[in-house]
Structure formats: structure tokens, C-alpha cells
Design an enzyme around this catalytic site. Structure first.
Site, PDB file in Angstrom:
ATOM      1  N   GLU A  13      44.629  27.113  49.290  1.00 27.62           N
ATOM      2  CA  GLU A  13      44.048  25.951  48.602  1.00 27.62           C
ATOM      3  C   GLU A  13      45.180  25.207  47.908  1.00 27.62           C
ATOM      4  O   GLU A  13      46.270  25.743  47.733  1.00 27.62           O
ATOM      5  CB  GLU A  13      43.049  26.408  47.522  1.00 27.62           C
ATOM      6  CG  GLU A  13      41.757  26.977  48.060  1.00 27.62           C
ATOM      7  CD  GLU A  13      40.914  27.625  46.964  1.00 27.62           C
ATOM      8  OE1 GLU A  13      41.311  27.577  45.787  1.00 27.62           O
ATOM      9  OE2 GLU A  13      39.866  28.189  47.305  1.00 27.62           O
TER      10      GLU A  13
ATOM     11  N   TYR B  97      34.023  33.349  54.752  1.00 29.61           N
ATOM     12  CA  TYR B  97      32.890  33.665  55.623  1.00 29.61           C
ATOM     13  C   TYR B  97      32.878  32.684  56.800  1.00 29.61           C
ATOM     14  O   TYR B  97      32.623  33.057  57.934  1.00 29.61           O
ATOM     15  CB  TYR B  97      31.556  33.570  54.877  1.00 29.61           C
ATOM     16  CG  TYR B  97      31.469  34.336  53.573  1.00 29.61           C
ATOM     17  CD1 TYR B  97      32.394  35.322  53.225  1.00 29.61           C
ATOM     18  CD2 TYR B  97      30.436  34.081  52.672  1.00 29.61           C
ATOM     19  CE1 TYR B  97      32.303  36.006  52.022  1.00 29.61           C
ATOM     20  CE2 TYR B  97      30.332  34.776  51.475  1.00 29.61           C
ATOM     21  CZ  TYR B  97      31.263  35.726  51.146  1.00 29.61           C
ATOM     22  OH  TYR B  97      31.167  36.393  49.961  1.00 29.61           O
TER      23      TYR B  97
ATOM     24  N   THR C  11      25.595  50.467  36.893  1.00 24.43           N
ATOM     25  CA  THR C  11      24.230  50.399  36.372  1.00 24.43           C
ATOM     26  C   THR C  11      23.809  48.975  36.009  1.00 24.43           C
ATOM     27  O   THR C  11      22.663  48.737  35.658  1.00 24.43           O
ATOM     28  CB  THR C  11      24.060  51.337  35.152  1.00 24.43           C
ATOM     29  OG1 THR C  11      25.086  51.019  34.208  1.00 24.43           O
ATOM     30  CG2 THR C  11      24.172  52.794  35.554  1.00 24.43           C
ATOM     31  N   GLY C  12      24.732  48.012  36.128  1.00 27.00           N
ATOM     32  CA  GLY C  12      24.375  46.609  35.884  1.00 27.00           C
ATOM     33  C   GLY C  12      23.658  46.039  37.098  1.00 27.00           C
ATOM     34  O   GLY C  12      23.642  46.665  38.166  1.00 27.00           O
ATOM     35  N   SER C  13      23.083  44.842  36.964  1.00 25.04           N
ATOM     36  CA  SER C  13      22.300  44.306  38.083  1.00 25.04           C
ATOM     37  C   SER C  13      23.188  43.955  39.280  1.00 25.04           C
ATOM     38  O   SER C  13      22.880  44.316  40.413  1.00 25.04           O
ATOM     39  CB  SER C  13      21.482  43.094  37.634  1.00 25.04           C
ATOM     40  OG  SER C  13      22.340  42.066  37.212  1.00 25.04           O
TER      41      SER C  13
ATOM     42  N   HIS D  75      51.473  17.032  32.888  1.00 29.61           N
ATOM     43  CA  HIS D  75      51.385  18.319  32.202  1.00 29.61           C
ATOM     44  C   HIS D  75      52.396  19.326  32.690  1.00 29.61           C
ATOM     45  O   HIS D  75      52.951  19.240  33.772  1.00 29.61           O
ATOM     46  CB  HIS D  75      49.971  18.866  32.164  1.00 29.61           C
ATOM     47  CG  HIS D  75      49.500  19.515  33.427  1.00 29.61           C
ATOM     48  ND1 HIS D  75      50.212  20.481  34.064  1.00 29.61           N
ATOM     49  CD2 HIS D  75      48.368  19.353  34.129  1.00 29.61           C
ATOM     50  CE1 HIS D  75      49.537  20.890  35.110  1.00 29.61           C
ATOM     51  NE2 HIS D  75      48.426  20.206  35.178  1.00 29.61           N
TER      52      HIS D  75
ATOM     53  N   ILE E 123      35.744  42.121  41.389  1.00 27.39           N
ATOM     54  CA  ILE E 123      34.927  40.991  41.823  1.00 27.39           C
ATOM     55  C   ILE E 123      34.682  40.014  40.664  1.00 27.39           C
ATOM     56  O   ILE E 123      34.493  38.821  40.873  1.00 27.39           O
ATOM     57  CB  ILE E 123      33.559  41.493  42.352  1.00 27.39           C
ATOM     58  CG1 ILE E 123      33.744  42.562  43.428  1.00 27.39           C
ATOM     59  CG2 ILE E 123      32.695  40.341  42.868  1.00 27.39           C
ATOM     60  CD1 ILE E 123      34.522  42.148  44.648  1.00 27.39           C
ATOM     61  N   THR E 124      34.691  40.521  39.458  1.00 24.21           N
ATOM     62  CA  THR E 124      34.344  39.740  38.261  1.00 24.21           C
ATOM     63  C   THR E 124      35.002  38.365  38.214  1.00 24.21           C
ATOM     64  O   THR E 124      36.212  38.244  38.407  1.00 24.21           O
ATOM     65  CB  THR E 124      34.751  40.534  37.000  1.00 24.21           C
ATOM     66  OG1 THR E 124      34.213  41.837  37.102  1.00 24.21           O
ATOM     67  CG2 THR E 124      34.271  39.837  35.733  1.00 24.21           C
ATOM     68  N   GLU E 125      34.171  37.368  37.932  1.00 25.73           N
ATOM     69  CA  GLU E 125      34.650  35.988  37.797  1.00 25.73           C
ATOM     70  C   GLU E 125      34.712  35.640  36.314  1.00 25.73           C
ATOM     71  O   GLU E 125      33.854  36.062  35.546  1.00 25.73           O
ATOM     72  CB  GLU E 125      33.644  35.060  38.510  1.00 25.73           C
ATOM     73  CG  GLU E 125      33.980  33.599  38.410  1.00 25.73           C
ATOM     74  CD  GLU E 125      32.937  32.697  39.086  1.00 25.73           C
ATOM     75  OE1 GLU E 125      32.017  33.231  39.730  1.00 25.73           O
ATOM     76  OE2 GLU E 125      33.053  31.477  38.928  1.00 25.73           O
TER      77      GLU E 125
ATOM     78  N   LYS F 129      26.755  56.479  30.108  1.00 26.12           N
ATOM     79  CA  LYS F 129      25.680  56.861  31.027  1.00 26.12           C
ATOM     80  C   LYS F 129      26.098  57.998  31.958  1.00 26.12           C
ATOM     81  O   LYS F 129      25.469  58.248  32.975  1.00 26.12           O
ATOM     82  CB  LYS F 129      25.204  55.645  31.831  1.00 26.12           C
ATOM     83  CG  LYS F 129      24.545  54.600  30.935  1.00 26.12           C
ATOM     84  CD  LYS F 129      23.750  53.581  31.713  1.00 26.12           C
ATOM     85  CE  LYS F 129      23.050  52.628  30.731  1.00 26.12           C
ATOM     86  NZ  LYS F 129      22.449  51.485  31.402  1.00 26.12           N
TER      87      LYS F 129
END
Lengths: 295, 408
Positions: free
Chosen positions: A211, A161, A17-19, A249, A98-100, A43
């Protein structure tokens, strides 16, 4: 055949339900996927995507009521780790996050927890999966890919891609494209996907895009040497970052391995991977390698 | 800050951002979690030097001092930014000298870093120096504590030449550091008696601090055993996971933007991920991997990238304009390459953004544009019919060749 997802996958979207979630769920549905529902706590009982799919309060309900076996996550970073754990506890076999921007410490806990479950995680911070003409579980634009015989594994988003685009331009389609994510802790590493592609009868060649940083490509190269019979074509982004003194480091002394692009490329070549120097040569090199195989 | 002399790790750290703090701030954190530290006071103005020294002498009851420049870069001692002072007079003299100096170390690059804060600490009588650090082991996705009895020196050299001298203990993130692991570390480092108990306490406290602050690195180098038998942190470094700063407000407030490149800070405010390099070909790309690959191909074509710039998902008019402003603030830039692969982002929108930005900004350098993916054909027509002077390119190969050509 393909790996991980196909036309029979029953997909739910956590955060539907998020964008972001609703936009991409709609795109996945439009690609012809079997999106069977979504999860947004509080919901449950509503519908999403203009009434096309039901919304559940929990993954457990989604599993019970519509038999979901794949979950695609678009939950904000502060709540994403919990969303992955919820999907795993509900018994969902494949979770694509997918969340970043998820804190690394949260992902380290999730990764360790998932070791004792039957759930495989792809990502986070990745474009997800695409099995052309069958299933799109993520945000990769479907139209750039076409069905074929090349498996693609990549740490990057848009660079994936680019590689897929080049493959199509030389007339090669893909079995499945997998964006694994570039975060320090990810659910599925390159070597595991090499194994899946090696065992997939339709995959004839594998593209592996890495990478600088980390040692996953080195582990993957060792796996290729030991177990992979199909041609593997590799590229490492960040190779022209100038060499110089290391930051003093702790990260650099953890593995003891050289994490530079040059070191990775050398190791990959030594293990039988066709390493390309230029990112514009990925497609052509795959084509050549397949011609050699058939010749 | 120049890229010359920096390693890939520097680039990597910046692309996958971590936040850094000063030594005195790191030691405040350690103190809060119960690690004994070589304590001191900070001054930020020349007028406060004398009072600060007096404060250290009275509060910490000491007669000898160490004056330490506070900059984020390592190698301060070798660069002349750390001085032992046997009395107040020398401390005053050295503090005056170090404050406001431009400190050059192997990590600052040749232009150095201005010293705006100086830490005056008590001096300790050192018996032995150790190294201890906690970070994430990416291979195992677990935290790892690394310790060595060869502290105070270049630990990376120890790791490279004599890896057996680095003790490693892996910590399950869901269990945390166990008592037996802390004991194992202390035993293997050779601590005995009361010092052993102190060391165990330090390791436990360090892990707690690492976990509670969402640190990406928590390092004490050196951890010392004093002649009086106390285990104390002499120098400390903490880096933090930027993704976790939303829940670490106290940590986020420790950020010192003076230590960062001003252009990079400005770029960050526009949600652009920018790192300045030394070449003359500017680039604007969506996605970190593709941005690095674009830099790679520029170099392979004989050019030198002037920067890394990831514009992320939203390549609209404002993003493109801000991107241009930031790239062109570097006077070395002779040409710009825009490489956008539209997935979610539609290339026609990006093209409109580029056309508007180029016409409004009145650019003095040639711009090569390569747009691929969603609506790339529409975008091409828009660029062709716009009348703005842009050099179009179809493929990554062609784009790189053209931009290097016009830059030289």
C-alpha cells in the site's frame, strides 16, 4: 512444506473466552488445526469451546502443560502489547496478533524487546496466516484458499482474500498466505517473508501486496533483487490517489524515500518484480509468470 | 475539504488516523513539560480582541505582537494568516482582519478554512531559527529526533536538497532519550554556553511531551535563539495516535471538529471511514486495502472515484444505509459501486442489507454490486430475486467496468 505454520503447530489462543477469540478459535479448530488450549488470566482450570480445550491463566502454563509453540492473540488493544510480551517470555516461537488499534508507542516497545528474544511476531492488525489444508492461524476464511505453490504476502485484509480468490480461479493454490498488517510498527516485514518463501521448496512464485505509505515495499524490492530467484508479482494499493503537495509533516522527511505508489512501483519493477497496475490482474499475471518459468 | 492539491500522505494519515490540534494547544503542552514558548492568549469572539491584546501586553510585558490565525493546516504565514504588529493599534486592526477570514493555504485546498480562533502572542527578537521534530521511523520501528539549523523555512525542501543539514538521532523506545543524545543534538546544531544548556533541556522536555501524550509527531518549527540569548519555541505542531486516545482523555478533549469535514465527522460517528474525493463514482468497500484497490481500478477503467469508504467488518443494513446516505450527500456522485469480500461477513447478510437499504432510500443513481467470498452464491440469488434495481457483477474487473459505464 509451507512457511511458519503447518499441521503440527500447537496453537493456543490468548483471549479465548472473549467473543472474537472464541468465535475464531472455533473456526480454526473446525479447519482441522491443532488448537491445544487458550489463555485468559483468572479463568485457568476452566475449559473453552464447549469443553474441547483447556484454559490456562498464563502462557507459561500453556507452554509447560500442552507444549504450545504458536499463539494467536485476540486480546483488546489496551492489553494486547502485554499479551505479546507474555507469549514471548513463555518462549512461544510464533505469535500472531489480530488485534486492531494497539497504540503505536506500545508496539515500538514490543518490537524492540522482541529483537532480543526468539519469538517472531506477525501483525498486529492483520488477518493472520493460512497454510491451506494444514493450518489456519487467524481470521482468513479457509474455504477461499486451496493448497498449491504460490506464497502470498500482504499488508491488507480483504485485498488478500481478493488475490487468493483470483489465484484459485486461475487454478493456482497457495503454500502459505500471510497477512502482515498495515500498522506503522509490525513484527515481521515483507523482506523477511520473501526470504522464507525463497527457501521453501514448494513455493514457486510469490505475490506481494503493498500500500502507499512507509518504505517497506522498497526494502522488499531491494531484497528481491539481491536474493530472490522465484518470480515475484507485486501490487500497490492507493496508486490513483492524486499526486499533489506533500503535507508539511515530519513523517515525509524521515526516510527521505518517496512513499508514493508510483515510486514504489518503479522501484519494484527495477528490481525485477512483475508489477500489476490493476488489482484484477493479480491471478492471471502469476499464472503467466509460472508458465514462463516452466517453458 | 477537497482532495485536490493534497498528497497521498493526507490520505494515508486519514486512513490510519491521527488527531490534530492547534498551535496554541501544542504550545500549552510544551509549556507544561518545561519548554519555553512564545506565549500569548486566544480569542474566539470579535468583542474580546481589545481585552486580549491588553492581556498580552500586561501579562507578558510586551509592546509588539504577533497575530496568528489558528487553523490546523500549515502554510498560514504565506496565506496571510500570521502578522507582526509593532503596536496595539496594528494588532487590533490585523486581529479584526484575520478573525473570521477564510484562509487559503497550500494545505487547505482552494475553498480555504474559516478562522474561528486567533492567537495573539508576544513578539520576540530573533537571532537564529532551528527545526526540531520527533516522530516514528517506520523503517527502524524506533523514534527519531530530527533537527536542523535551517529552521523556519520549508523543512522538506531542506531534506530533499541538502539532506546533510538534517541531523537525526534514533531513540530506543524502551530506554527513552539519553542525556548524551540531547547533548549531541545541541552540539551539532552549534549551540554554545547557556543557550546550549537551554537547548539540551528543550530536547529532553520535547521527548517527554512526545512520549507522555502518545504523539505521532511533535514538531517545533522554528525553535529560536532570541537576541537576548533565550531558546524558545515560536511555533509548534503536535499530532496524536488515535489508537491511544482512550488513555489520553485530556488530549482527546482538544479535538476541534470545525477543522474536519462535516461528512467525515458524521461517517466517523457511524464507525465508517470516509474520505471525500473529487470524482463521480461513489464506492463502498470492506477493508482499507481493498477500498484503495477499488478506487485504483475505477480510475484505470476511465472513471474518477468520488470517495474512499471503508465499512469495516460489519456490513449490515444500518451500515449500508448510512454508507449510502454519506456517499449520496456528495451531489457529484453519478453511480455507486459496492464491493464486499466476505470473510467473516456473510455475503447473504450483506445482500439483504443492500436490498433493504436500496428499497427504503429510493436511490436516484445506479448501483453496481459485487459480492464475493462467504455465501456469495446465496447472495447472488437474493439480489436477483429481490426486484430492486441493482446491477450485479461477478468480478472486480466487471464491477469496475460496469460502474464507470453507467456513471458516464
Amino acid at each position: 512444506m509451507a512457511i511458519l505454520v503447518d499441521k503440527d503447530s500447537k496453537i493456543i489462543v490468548q483471549g479465548i473466552t472473549g467473543s472474537e477469540g472464541s468465535f475464531h478459535a472455533e473456526q480454526c479448530l473446525a479447519y482441522g488445526n491443532n488448537v491445544v488450549g487458550g489463555v485468559t488470566p483468572g479463568k485457568g482450570g476452566q475449559t473453552a469451546l464447549d469443553g474441547k480445550v483447556p484454559v490456562f491463566n498464563t502462557c507459561y502454563e500453556a507452554r509447560e502443560q500442552v507444549g504450545a509453540n504458536v499463539s494467536l492473540i485476540f486480546v483488546p488493544p489496551a492489553f494486547a502489547a502485554d499479551a505479546i510480551l507474555e507469549a514471548a517470555d513463555a518462549g512461544i516461537e510464533l505469535v500472531v496478533c489480530i488485534t486492531e488499534g494497539i497504540p503505536v508507542a506500545d508496539m515500538a516497545k514490543v518490537y524492540t524487546y522482541l529483537k532480543s528474544s526468539n519469538t517472531r511476531l506477525i501483525g498486529p492488525n492483520c488477518p493472520g496466516l493460512l497454510t491451506p489444508e494444514q493450518a489456519k492461524v487467524g481470521i482468513m476464511p479457509g474455504f477461499i484458499a486451496q493448497k498449491g505453490s504460490v506464497g502470498v504476502i500482504s499488508k491488507s485484509g480483504t485485498l488478500t482474500y481478493e488475490a487468493v480468490h483470483q489465484l484459485c480461479q486461475v487454478g493456482l493454490g497457495q503454500t502459505t498466505c500471510v497477512g502482515i498488517g498495515g500498522d506503522p510498527v509490525i513484527g515481521t516485514k515483507m523482506a523477511e517473508l520473501l526470504e522464507l518463501f525463497e527457501n521453501d521448496p514448494e513455493t514457486e512464485a510469490i505475490v506481494m501486496i503493498g500500500e502507499i505509505g512507509g518504505s517497506m515495499e522498497i526494502e522488499a524490492a531491494e531484497y528481491v533483487k539481491a536474493r530472490v530467484t522465484k518470480p515475484v508479482i507485486g501490487f500497490i494499493a492507493g496508486q490513483t490517489a492524486p499526486p499533489g503537495r506533500r503535507m508539511g509533516h515530519a513523517g515525509a522527511i524521515v526516510s527521505g524515500a518517496d512513499e508514493s505508489a508510483d515510486a514504489k512501483k518503479a522501484k519494484m519493477a527495477e528490481c525485477g518484480i512483475l508489477v500489476v497496475d490493476s488489482p484484477s490482474e493479480i491471478g492471471a499475471t502469476v499464472k503467466q509468470s509460472l508458465q514462463k518459468v516452466t517453458a | 475539504m477537497s482532495f485536490e492539491g493534497f498528497s497521498i500522505y493526507f490520505l494515508y494519515d486519514k486512513v490510519f488516523t491521527t488527531m490534530k490540534i492547534h498551535e496554541y494547544q501544542a504550545k500549552e503542552i510544551l509549556k507544561k513539560f518545561g519548554v519555553p514558548i512564545q506565549d500569548g492568549f486566544i480569542f474566539e469572539s470579535e468583542a474580546d480582541i481589545e481585552a486580549t491584546i491588553d492581556n498580552v501586553a500586561s501579562e507578558l510585558n510586551c509592546k509588539q505582537f504577533v497575530v496568528k490565525a489558528q487553523i490546523h493546516a500549515g502554510g498560514r504565514g504565506l496565506g496571510g494568516g500570521v502578522k507582526f504588529c509593532p503596536n496595539k493599534e496594528t494588532a487590533f486592526e490585523k486581529a479584526k482582519e484575520i478573525f473570521g477570514m477564510t484562509l487559503k493555504t497550500h494545505q487547505t485546498g482552494p475553498e480555504g478554512q474559516l478562522v474561528r480562533k486567533v492567537y495573539i502572542t508576544e513578539a520576540l527578537d530573533i537571532e537564529k531559527e532551528y527545526y526540531v521534530a520527533i516522530t516514528l521511523d517506520r523503517t527502524q520501528s524506533k523514534h527519531v529526533i530530527m533537527a536542523s539549523s535551517e529552521g523556519g523555512v520549508d523543512i522538506e525542501e531542506v531534506a530533499a536538497k541538502t539532506p546533510e543539514k538534517i541531523i537525526k538521532v534514533w531513540v530506543d523506545p524502551n530506554l527513552g532519550l539519553q542525556a548524551n543524545q540531547a547533548r549531541q543534538l545541541a552540539f551539532r546544531l552549534g549551540f554554545e554556553g547557556d543557550a546550549f544548556k537551554q537547548a539540551v533541556k528543550v530536547f529532553k522536555a520535547l521527548y517527554k511531551a512526545y512520549e507522555a501524550t502518545d504523539a505521532s509527531i511533535a514538531e517545533i518549527n522554528p525553535l529560536v535563539l532570541t537576541e537576548q540569548g533565550n531558546v524558545v519555541a515560536l511555533d509548534a505542531k503536535f499530532n496524536f495516535d488515535s489508537n491511544a486516545l482512550y488513555r489520553q482523555k485530556d488530549i482527546a478533549s482538544l479535538r476541534d471538529v470545525h477543522e474536519e469535514d462535516p461528512t467525515e465527522v458524521e461517517a466517523g460517528e457511524f464507525n465508517l471511514n470516509y474520505i471525500k474525493l473529487d470524482g463521480n463514482v461513489g464506492c463502498m468497500v470492506n477493508g482499507a486495502g481493498l477500498a484503495m484497490a477499488t478506487m485504483d481500478i475505477i480510475k484505470l477503467k476511465g472513471g474518477e472515484p468520488a470517495n474512499f469508504l471503508d465499512v469495516g467488518g460489519g456490513a449490515n443494513v444500518e451500515t449500508v444505509k448510512n454508507g449510502f446516505r454519506i456517499i449520496l450527500s456528495d451531489k457529484n456522485v453519478k453511480a455507486v459501486l459496492i464491493n464486499i469480500f466476505g470473510g467473516i461477513v456473510r455475503c447473504d447478510r450483506v445482500a439483504n442489507g443492500i436490498i433493504q437499504a436500496v428499497s427504503e432510500l429510493d436511490l436516484s443513481v445506479p448501483v453496481v454490486v459485487r459480492l464475493a467470498g462467504t455465501n456469495a452464491e446465496e447472495a447472488k440469488l437474493l439480489l436477483e430475486n429481490s426486484g430492486v434495481s441493482i446491477i450485479p457483477a461477478e468480478s472486480l474487473e466487471e464491477a469496475a467496468t460496469k460502474v464507470v459505464d453507467v456513471a458516464t
